[in-house]
Design a protein around this motif. Structure first.
Motif, PDB file in Angstrom:
ATOM      1  N   ARG A 309       0.832  -1.203   0.000  1.00  0.00           N
ATOM      2  CA  ARG A 309       0.000   0.000   0.000  1.00  0.00           C
ATOM      3  C   ARG A 309       0.873   1.263   0.000  1.00  0.00           C
ATOM      4  O   ARG A 309       0.627   2.217   0.722  1.00  0.00           O
ATOM      5  N   LYS A 310       1.883   1.249  -0.892  1.00  0.00           N
ATOM      6  CA  LYS A 310       2.785   2.389  -0.995  1.00  0.00           C
ATOM      7  C   LYS A 310       2.903   2.869  -2.438  1.00  0.00           C
ATOM      8  O   LYS A 310       2.908   2.063  -3.364  1.00  0.00           O
ATOM      9  N   VAL A 311       3.007   4.185  -2.575  1.00  0.00           N
ATOM     10  CA  VAL A 311       3.224   4.776  -3.895  1.00  0.00           C
ATOM     11  C   VAL A 311       4.698   4.668  -4.233  1.00  0.00           C
ATOM     12  O   VAL A 311       5.561   4.979  -3.407  1.00  0.00           O
ATOM     13  N   GLY A 312       4.992   4.210  -5.445  1.00  0.00           N
ATOM     14  CA  GLY A 312       6.380   4.097  -5.875  1.00  0.00           C
ATOM     15  C   GLY A 312       6.948   5.427  -6.325  1.00  0.00           C
ATOM     16  O   GLY A 312       6.222   6.377  -6.607  1.00  0.00           O
ATOM     17  N   LYS A 313       8.270   5.501  -6.372  1.00  0.00           N
ATOM     18  CA  LYS A 313       8.934   6.723  -6.821  1.00  0.00           C
ATOM     19  C   LYS A 313       8.848   6.873  -8.341  1.00  0.00           C
ATOM     20  O   LYS A 313       8.879   7.979  -8.862  1.00  0.00           O
ATOM     21  N   LYS A 314       8.764   5.761  -9.043  1.00  0.00           N
ATOM     22  CA  LYS A 314       8.721   5.818 -10.496  1.00  0.00           C
ATOM     23  C   LYS A 314       7.344   6.282 -10.975  1.00  0.00           C
ATOM     24  O   LYS A 314       6.328   5.988 -10.341  1.00  0.00           O
ATOM     25  N   TYR A 315       7.342   6.984 -12.079  1.00  0.00           N
ATOM     26  CA  TYR A 315       6.077   7.439 -12.637  1.00  0.00           C
ATOM     27  C   TYR A 315       6.200   7.633 -14.145  1.00  0.00           C
ATOM     28  O   TYR A 315       7.296   7.790 -14.679  1.00  0.00           O
ATOM     29  N   VAL A 316       5.055   7.597 -14.795  1.00  0.00           N
ATOM     30  CA  VAL A 316       4.966   7.947 -16.211  1.00  0.00           C
ATOM     31  C   VAL A 316       4.062   9.174 -16.312  1.00  0.00           C
ATOM     32  O   VAL A 316       3.365   9.531 -15.368  1.00  0.00           O
ATOM     33  N   LEU A 317       4.086   9.812 -17.468  1.00  0.00           N
ATOM     34  CA  LEU A 317       3.395  11.087 -17.639  1.00  0.00           C
ATOM     35  C   LEU A 317       2.197  10.960 -18.565  1.00  0.00           C
ATOM     36  O   LEU A 317       2.277  10.333 -19.617  1.00  0.00           O
ATOM     37  N   ARG A 318       1.093  11.574 -18.163  1.00  0.00           N
ATOM     38  CA  ARG A 318      -0.127  11.609 -18.970  1.00  0.00           C
ATOM     39  C   ARG A 318      -0.615  13.048 -19.089  1.00  0.00           C
ATOM     40  O   ARG A 318      -0.505  13.823 -18.139  1.00  0.00           O
ATOM     41  N   LEU A 319      -1.177  13.398 -20.229  1.00  0.00           N
ATOM     42  CA  LEU A 319      -1.847  14.680 -20.362  1.00  0.00           C
ATOM     43  C   LEU A 319      -3.177  14.586 -19.633  1.00  0.00           C
ATOM     44  O   LEU A 319      -3.960  13.669 -19.889  1.00  0.00           O
ATOM     45  N   SER A 320      -3.441  15.504 -18.718  1.00  0.00           N
ATOM     46  CA  SER A 320      -4.672  15.438 -17.931  1.00  0.00           C
ATOM     47  C   SER A 320      -5.689  16.492 -18.352  1.00  0.00           C
ATOM     48  O   SER A 320      -6.864  16.380 -18.015  1.00  0.00           O
ATOM     49  N   ASP A 321      -5.257  17.520 -19.058  1.00  0.00           N
ATOM     50  CA  ASP A 321      -6.171  18.538 -19.569  1.00  0.00           C
ATOM     51  C   ASP A 321      -6.790  18.006 -20.860  1.00  0.00           C
ATOM     52  O   ASP A 321      -6.087  17.739 -21.835  1.00  0.00           O
ATOM     53  N   ASN A 322      -8.102  17.830 -20.860  1.00  0.00           N
ATOM     54  CA  ASN A 322      -8.752  17.168 -21.994  1.00  0.00           C
ATOM     55  C   ASN A 322      -8.529  17.885 -23.323  1.00  0.00           C
ATOM     56  O   ASN A 322      -8.246  17.254 -24.340  1.00  0.00           O
ATOM     57  N   TYR A 323      -8.668  19.217 -23.316  1.00  0.00           N
ATOM     58  CA  TYR A 323      -8.491  19.919 -24.587  1.00  0.00           C
ATOM     59  C   TYR A 323      -7.055  19.799 -25.086  1.00  0.00           C
ATOM     60  O   TYR A 323      -6.819  19.553 -26.285  1.00  0.00           O
ATOM     61  N   THR A 324      -6.074  19.943 -24.204  1.00  0.00           N
ATOM     62  CA  THR A 324      -4.669  19.834 -24.610  1.00  0.00           C
ATOM     63  C   THR A 324      -4.389  18.461 -25.194  1.00  0.00           C
ATOM     64  O   THR A 324      -3.724  18.329 -26.229  1.00  0.00           O
ATOM     65  N   ALA A 325      -4.893  17.417 -24.531  1.00  0.00           N
ATOM     66  CA  ALA A 325      -4.709  16.060 -25.045  1.00  0.00           C
ATOM     67  C   ALA A 325      -5.380  15.904 -26.405  1.00  0.00           C
ATOM     68  O   ALA A 325      -4.812  15.318 -27.336  1.00  0.00           O
ATOM     69  N   PHE A 326      -6.587  16.442 -26.548  1.00  0.00           N
ATOM     70  CA  PHE A 326      -7.321  16.335 -27.813  1.00  0.00           C
ATOM     71  C   PHE A 326      -6.606  17.118 -28.914  1.00  0.00           C
ATOM     72  O   PHE A 326      -6.573  16.690 -30.071  1.00  0.00           O
ATOM     73  N   TYR A 327      -6.015  18.237 -28.539  1.00  0.00           N
ATOM     74  CA  TYR A 327      -5.303  19.047 -29.533  1.00  0.00           C
ATOM     75  C   TYR A 327      -4.156  18.241 -30.146  1.00  0.00           C
ATOM     76  O   TYR A 327      -4.028  18.180 -31.373  1.00  0.00           O
ATOM     77  N   PHE A 328      -3.328  17.622 -29.320  1.00  0.00           N
ATOM     78  CA  PHE A 328      -2.172  16.896 -29.846  1.00  0.00           C
ATOM     79  C   PHE A 328      -2.556  15.557 -30.467  1.00  0.00           C
ATOM     80  O   PHE A 328      -1.904  15.096 -31.402  1.00  0.00           O
ATOM     81  N   ARG A 329      -3.613  14.922 -29.944  1.00  0.00           N
ATOM     82  CA  ARG A 329      -4.015  13.626 -30.482  1.00  0.00           C
ATOM     83  C   ARG A 329      -4.793  13.736 -31.789  1.00  0.00           C
ATOM     84  O   ARG A 329      -4.776  12.813 -32.607  1.00  0.00           O
TER      85      ARG A 329
END
Length: 474
Positions: A309-329
Motif C-alpha cells: 500500500r505504498k506509492v512508488g517513486k517511479k512514474y509515467v506522464l499523462r496529459l490530464s487537460d482534456n483539450y490539450t490532449a485532444f489538440y495533440f491527439r
C-alpha cells in the motif's frame, strides 16, 4: 450562465475582515473562469464594491513608462475620474488606488498580475511594502491577485517569504463538476443525448469558455467538426493562443514537453521524455513537470504496490487537460498540411475513448460517491500500470481505487453502441494479472456513457456499473 464555484465564492467572501485588509490569490489555466468568478463576487455578498483591473501580455517595445500610463488610463476609467491619476511610479499609482477605495467591503482585483510591470524588477517588493504600510490597515478591504502564470505566482507570491502568513485564501480553479452543467447550459441539456454530451466533454473538458462554444442542438461530431477541425473554428488554434506567454521564458520548453507526451504512443517517464526531446535530463524537467501538473496540464502516474500500500517513486506522464490532449491527439495532426479544409481524423472514436478516461479521473468525486467511498479512506486512486517481467505479465487499469482491503478495478468504456459481454473477459484478464495480497479482494467496476447489454447486467459480474452521464444530474 454562471455555474458552480460555490465553495470558492464562500471562501473569498468570508475572508473579509472588519479589522484589517485581506489578501487573496486566485490562479488557474486560461479560460477556466478566474475573471468571471471575480466579477460575480458582488452578486454573492452584501454591499460589495468591486474595482477590477487587468493586464495584457507584455510587449517588447512597451517601456515601463508606457505600461504605467496605460494602466493609469484603466484606473481612471474604473474609478470614473475626470483626470489622469498620478503614475510617476508604480508605488504612486497603487497607493493612489488604495486611497480611492474608501467604501467598506471593497475588493480591488488585480487580474493577470503576472503580466503587470514586467519591466520593473522591484514591483513585487514595492507591492509588499505598500501592503504592509497601507492596504493591510484598511478595514473591510480586500485585494485579489489573480493570474494564469501559475509558476510566477508560486515563486513571487505564494512562496515569497514576505507574503507567507499574509494570504488568507489561495485558490487554484479547476474545471466545473458535471453536476454544475445543468445550471450552465439551462433546460437544453435535458434534451441532449448523454453520449453526445460526454463525447464533447471528453474532447474539451468542463472548461467554461469552451462549453460556451458548444451547440447542444447539434451532435458531438458536428460540434467538433465546426470548432476543432474548421480552420476558423474556436478550438482549431486555441492551444497556441492559450499557451502564448503562459509560462514566460519557459513557454517553448513547456509546450514541447506537452507535445512530446501527446505525440507519444507509449507512456513516458521523465527520462524517456528528455530522450524523445533530444535533450539531457536535468532538474529543469522535474521543475517543469511539477508546474505543468499543478496548473492541470499533465498528471504524474505513479506506480502503486497493492501489497505494501505504498506509492512508488517511479512514474509515467499523462496529459490530464482534456483539450490539450485532444489538440495533440487529433487537431494538431490536421494543421499545417496545406489542407483546404481539415477533416476529423479517422480514429476520432478511439481518440475520444482515451479522452473519456481523463474525464473520469477529473470527476473522481462522483465515482467515489457512487461506490459509497469516503475520500479520506482512499489510499490510492488513479491509472495503474504494471510492467511485464519474467515473473508477471504486464497490465494496465484505467482507474484503480484502493480502499482498506478492497481494490476496485475500473474499466472506462466510451461506446456509441451498447457495451457487450466481451468487457467482462477484458476486466477478468486484468484482475488475474494483478498481484494478489493477503486479505485484499478485487472488485470490478464498469464506467460508461451510453448503454450496457442485458447479458452483461444479467451476469452480475460487476460490483457497480456507473453511467458517467448520471453525474450531470446527480
Amino acid at each position: 450562465m454562471f455555474a458552480g464555484r460555490k465553495k470558492e465564492i464562500k471562501q473569498v467572501i468570508e475572508s473579509f475582515s472588519r479589522t484589517k485588509g485581506t489578501l487573496n490569490v486566485i490562479r488557474g489555466r486560461r479560460r477556466i473562469g478566474k475573471t468571471r468568478l471575480i466579477k460575480e463576487l458582488p452578486n454573492f455578498g452584501k454591499n460589495i464594491v468591486l474595482r477590477y483591473l487587468t493586464s495584457t501580455p507584455p510587449a517588447e517595445k512597451m517601456s515601463d513608462v508606457d505600461e504605467r500610463r496605460q494602466y493609469a488610463e484603466q484606473v481612471k476609467s474604473e474609478f470614473g475620474l475626470p483626470y489622469m491619476p498620478p503614475h510617476a511610479s508604480w508605488r504612486e499609482l497603487f497607493s493612489f488606488m488604495g486611497d480611492l477605495c474608501i467604501e467598506k467591503n471593497t475588493i480591488l482585483a488585480i487580474d493577470e498580475v503576472n503580466w503587470l510591470a514586467t519591466k520593473s524588477a522591484a514591483f513585487m517588493s514595492m507591492f509588499f511594502e505598500l501592503w504592509e504600510n497601507q492596504f493591510t490597515r484598511k478595514k473591510a478591504f480586500m485585494v485579489i491577485l489573480s493570474g494564469s502564470l501559475s509558476s510566477w505566482i508560486e515563486d513571487n507570491i505564494l512562496m515569497n517569504k514576505g507574503f507567507v502568513g499574509r494570504i488568507s485564501v489561495a485558490i487554484t480553479l479547476k474545471e466545473l463538476a458535471l453536476n454544475d452543467l445543468p445550471v450552465f447550459f439551462g433546460a437544453r441539456i435535458r434534451k441532449t443525448p448523454t453520449i453526445d454530451l460526454i463525447k464533447m466533454l471528453s474532447a474539451v473538458g468542463a472548461v467554461p469558455r469552451y462549453l460556451e462554444e458548444l451547440d447542444l442542438t447539434q451532435t458531438a461530431e458536428a460540434n467538433l467538426s465546426r470548432l476543432a477541425f474548421d480552420k476558423s473554428g474556436f478550438l482549431h488554434d486555441e492551444f497556441e493562443k492559450m499557451f502564448y506567454d503562459l509560462f514566460s521564458r519557459e513557454n517553448k520548453f513547456y509546450r514541447n514537453i506537452l507535445e512530446a507526451i501527446g505525440d507519444s504512443r507509449e507512456l513516458l517517464t521523465a527520462k524517456d521524455l528528455s530522450a524523445k526531446m533530444g535533450l539531457t535530463y536535468s532538474g529543469r524537467y522535474t521543475q517543469a513537470i511539477e508546474v505543468l501538473e499543478e496548473v492541470g496540464f499533465l498528471r504524474r502516474q505513479h506506480t502503486w504496490d497493492i501489497s505494501s500500500r505504498k506509492v512508488g517513486k517511479k512514474y509515467v506522464l499523462r496529459l490530464s487537460d482534456n483539450y490539450t490532449a485532444f489538440y495533440f491527439r487529433a487537431i494538431a495532426k490536421t494543421r499545417g498540411k496545406g489542407l483546404v479544409q481539415p477533416a476529423p481524423p479517422r480514429n476520432l472514436t478511439s481518440v475520444l475513448g482515451l479522452q473519456f478516461e481523463n474525464l473520469v479521473h477529473n470527476n473522481l468525486a462522483f465515482i467515489l460517491a457512487r461506490l459509497n467511498i469516503e475520500t479520506r479512506d482512499v489510499a490510492f486512486a488513479g491509472p495503474y500500470i504494471q510492467t511485464q517481467t519474467t515473473r508477471r505479465k504486464g497490465c494496465q487499469v484505467d482507474l484503480l481505487i484502493h480502499v482498506r482491503n478492497r481494490v476496485y478495478v475500473c474499466e472506462c468504456k466510451l461506446h456509441a453502441g451498447e457495451i457487450g459481454r466481451s468487457v467482462i473477459e477484458e476486466v477478468d484478464t486484468r484482475i488475474a494479472r494483478l498481484p494478489k495480497a493477503k486479505g485484499v479482494s478485487f472488485h470490478p467496476v464498469l464506467i460508461h456513457a451510453n448503454t450496457v447489454a442485458d447479458s452483461v447486467m444479467e451476469e452480475d459480474y460487476f460490483d457497480a456499473i456507473i453511467n458517467l452521464g448520471d453525474g450531470v444530474f446527480a
